[in-house]
Every structure is written in C-alpha cells, then in structure tokens.
Write an enzyme that holds these catalytic residues in place. Structure first.
Site: not given
Ligand SMILES: NC(=O)c1ccc[n+]([C@@H]2O[C@H](COP(=O)([O-])OP(=O)(O)OC[C@H]3O[C@@H](n4cnc5c(N)ncnc54)[C@H](OP(=O)(O)O)[C@@H]3O)[C@@H](O)[C@H]2O)c1
Length: 279
Positions: A125, A101, A36
C-alpha cells in the site's frame, strides 16, 4: 470555486465535502460504483465535462493488509488512478490535491520525517501511494501532496470505534507500544485541506494532529475520555502479526506547513475529545 472530490463517500471524503460546502464552494463528489478512477477514459471524460477549478483526489485502495495479496488492484487504484487524475487536471488547468500517507516512510529512528526525507515503504500500500505521489509530481505541477497519518472520523471504520467496541466486550485490551504517530481527526484535516486548495502554494506537506503517542497511549486516552473501565495493556508489534508491516515511527514534521503559513491542526487529545462528543 467548483471542486471535484474523488472518494467523496469515504471517511475523509465525507468531511471534506461538508467543509467545502460550508465555505461556499460548489462540490461535485465522485466515488465507486458510478465513477472508477482506474477507468482512465471514463474518469477523464467526467472531469473534462465538469470543468472544475480544483480536484481533491482522495479515492484510494485503503485495505492495507488485503493489499499484500491484491497487489495489481491496489496499484491500479493508488498509482494508476493518481496518474489518470493528474494528467486530466493538468490538461484542463485544474489544481490537484492528493492525499498520501506516513506509510511512504520506513519508520526508522524516532525523529519526525521531513517532507524531503527519503521514502522507503514497508508495505505494498505504502509503495503504491509513494508511486502515486511521483505520478502527481510528474504529470501535474500545480499540485499539493499531503501526507497524513492515523486518521479517524465519523464516516468510516476506524481505530477509535474499534477500541470502544472492544472495551464493551473484553475485560482488557492489548495495544502496541512500539508504534508512534499522531492520531488525526478527519474533521480537523478537512479544514486544512480547504485552506490549502484555496491557495496556489503547491508542494509536498505533512499534516497530522499535534503531539505524538504510541497506539497504547492512544487507546488509554480513548478509554479514559469515554469513561470506560477496561484495562489497557502495552504490547509489542510482534504479538500482532499482520500481512503488511507497519512502521515504528510515523512522526511527521510540520515544518512545511509553518513555512507556507498554514495553521497546524489541534493537539491530538483535544481532537479526540471533540470526536467523542461529535459522535
Ligand atoms: N485512514 C488513514 O489512516 C489514512 C492515512 C493516511 C492516508 N490516507 C489517505 O487518505 C485518503 C482518504 O482515505 P480514507 O481514510 O477516507 O479511506 P476510505 O474511507 O477507504 O475512502 C476511500 C474512498 O475511495 C473509494 N474508492 C476505492 N477505489 C476506488 C476507485 N477505483 N475509484 C473511485 N473510488 C474508489 C472507496 O470506495 P469503497 O469504499 O467502495 O472501496 C472509498 O469511498 C486516501 O488517499 C488514503 O490513502 C488515509
């Protein structure tokens, strides 16, 4: 190089781990529930023990609407988590890549945002991610801040799959025509993240697939490529009220990628076709 990836089970994380391994890197993933990033001592001890050359910090609280009523937890993960990771990277001499983001911007105008455009997040966010950026800059100078936008990938709940599911259930789909950005396949992004982490060209970057479209245009292309017949209708954001405000303009300038000599990502339509054939 030995690389720790936080959020390794997430949508982007899974593709980044695969891409790093394909390039021969030694990858150590970490994610909830075992690790975490808000547990400062635990996560720092883990990274200290691993002695990585780099950390790719993708773990984040990404439920944008839920965050409006879960502010403390979103702040703890996105801002304090980034601080925890930045401090330990600096202490152990590991370089850091942090994904941010387009939501750090306020969506004004219709020009692409530059990496030094003023931030003005419209939702909680976005604010916690912008504050996370500041922690990374402050505590870990050997870092990359990579702002990405509108991502979809095989290992997560995403907009493309949601639209395909709706197309099977409804005779028409309404999609907003007043939010513009660049749909971006996580597989393409994962390659760029590998390119970046293999260098020392630290700084703030934007990365998204080439070209811009509205959500409505994006849905039309999803439906066309998937060969579905559902009708797609344009709508205004006001017709879909959400707890968190979304920016109208999510265009990101890729000038910083060009200046540093990194390759841009493919055109959004090309990447979307690849995603649909990979599925
Ligand atoms: N998706 C988009 O359109 C988008 C756009 C811009 C930027 N981003 C950025 O890209 C990055 C990756 O995003 P993603 O789309 O892959 O999101 P995601 O699928 O939600 O992946 C995030 C991961 O982080 C884990 N997590 C959450 N809280 C945590 C904690 N306290 N300690 C350790 N792990 C934790 C989540 O676990 P759980 O699933 O169990 O919560 C999940 O496995 C992030 O930094 C996000 O802000 C995404």
């Amino acid at each position: 190089m030995k690389i720790v990836v936080t959020g390794s089970e997430g949508m982007l994380g899974r593709d980044v781990v695969t891409a790093l391994k394909e390039r021969g890197h030694e990858v150590v993933g970490c994610d909830l529930p075992e690790y975490d990033v808000t547990d400062r001592i635990g996560i720092q001890q883990f990274i200290r023990n691993e002695k990585p050359g780099a950390v790719i910090h993708l773990a984040a609280y990404t439920a944008v609407d839920k965050a409006e009523n879960d502010r403390a937890q979103c702040f703890a993960v996105n801002t304090l988590g980034a601080r925890n990771i930045a401090c330990i990277c600096n202490a152990v001499g590991a370089k850091l890549l942090y994904t941010s983001t387009d939501y750090v911007f306020g969506g004004e105008g219709d020009e692409p945002f530059e990496t030094d455009s003023p931030v003005n997040p419209l939702n909680h966010y976005g604010k916690t991610k912008a504050d996370g950026e500041e922690k990374v800059r402050k505590y870990c100078p050997d870092s990359f801040i990579l702002r990405i936008c509108w991502t979809y990938g095989k290992n997560g709940k995403n907009f493309v799959d949601t639209m395909l599911n709706l197309a099977d259930k409804q005779s028409e789909i309404k999609a907003v025509d007043d939010q513009t950005g660049s749909p971006t396949y996580t597989k393409a992004l994962a390659n760029l993240i590998c390119d970046m982490i293999e260098t020392d060209k630290f700084g703030t970057y934007h990365a998204s697939c080439e070209g811009f479209c509205t959500r409505y245009e994006f849905v039309r292309e999803i439906i066309r490529l998937a060969g579905k017949t559902v009708k797609v209708l344009p709508a205004e954001s006001g017709e879909f009220p959400t707890p968190a405000k979304r920016p109208h303009n999510s265009r990101l300038s890729k000038k910083s990628l060009d200046e540093a000599g990194f390759s841009r990502l493919p055109d959004w339509k090309t990447s979307l076709a690849e995603y649909l054939s990979d599925k």
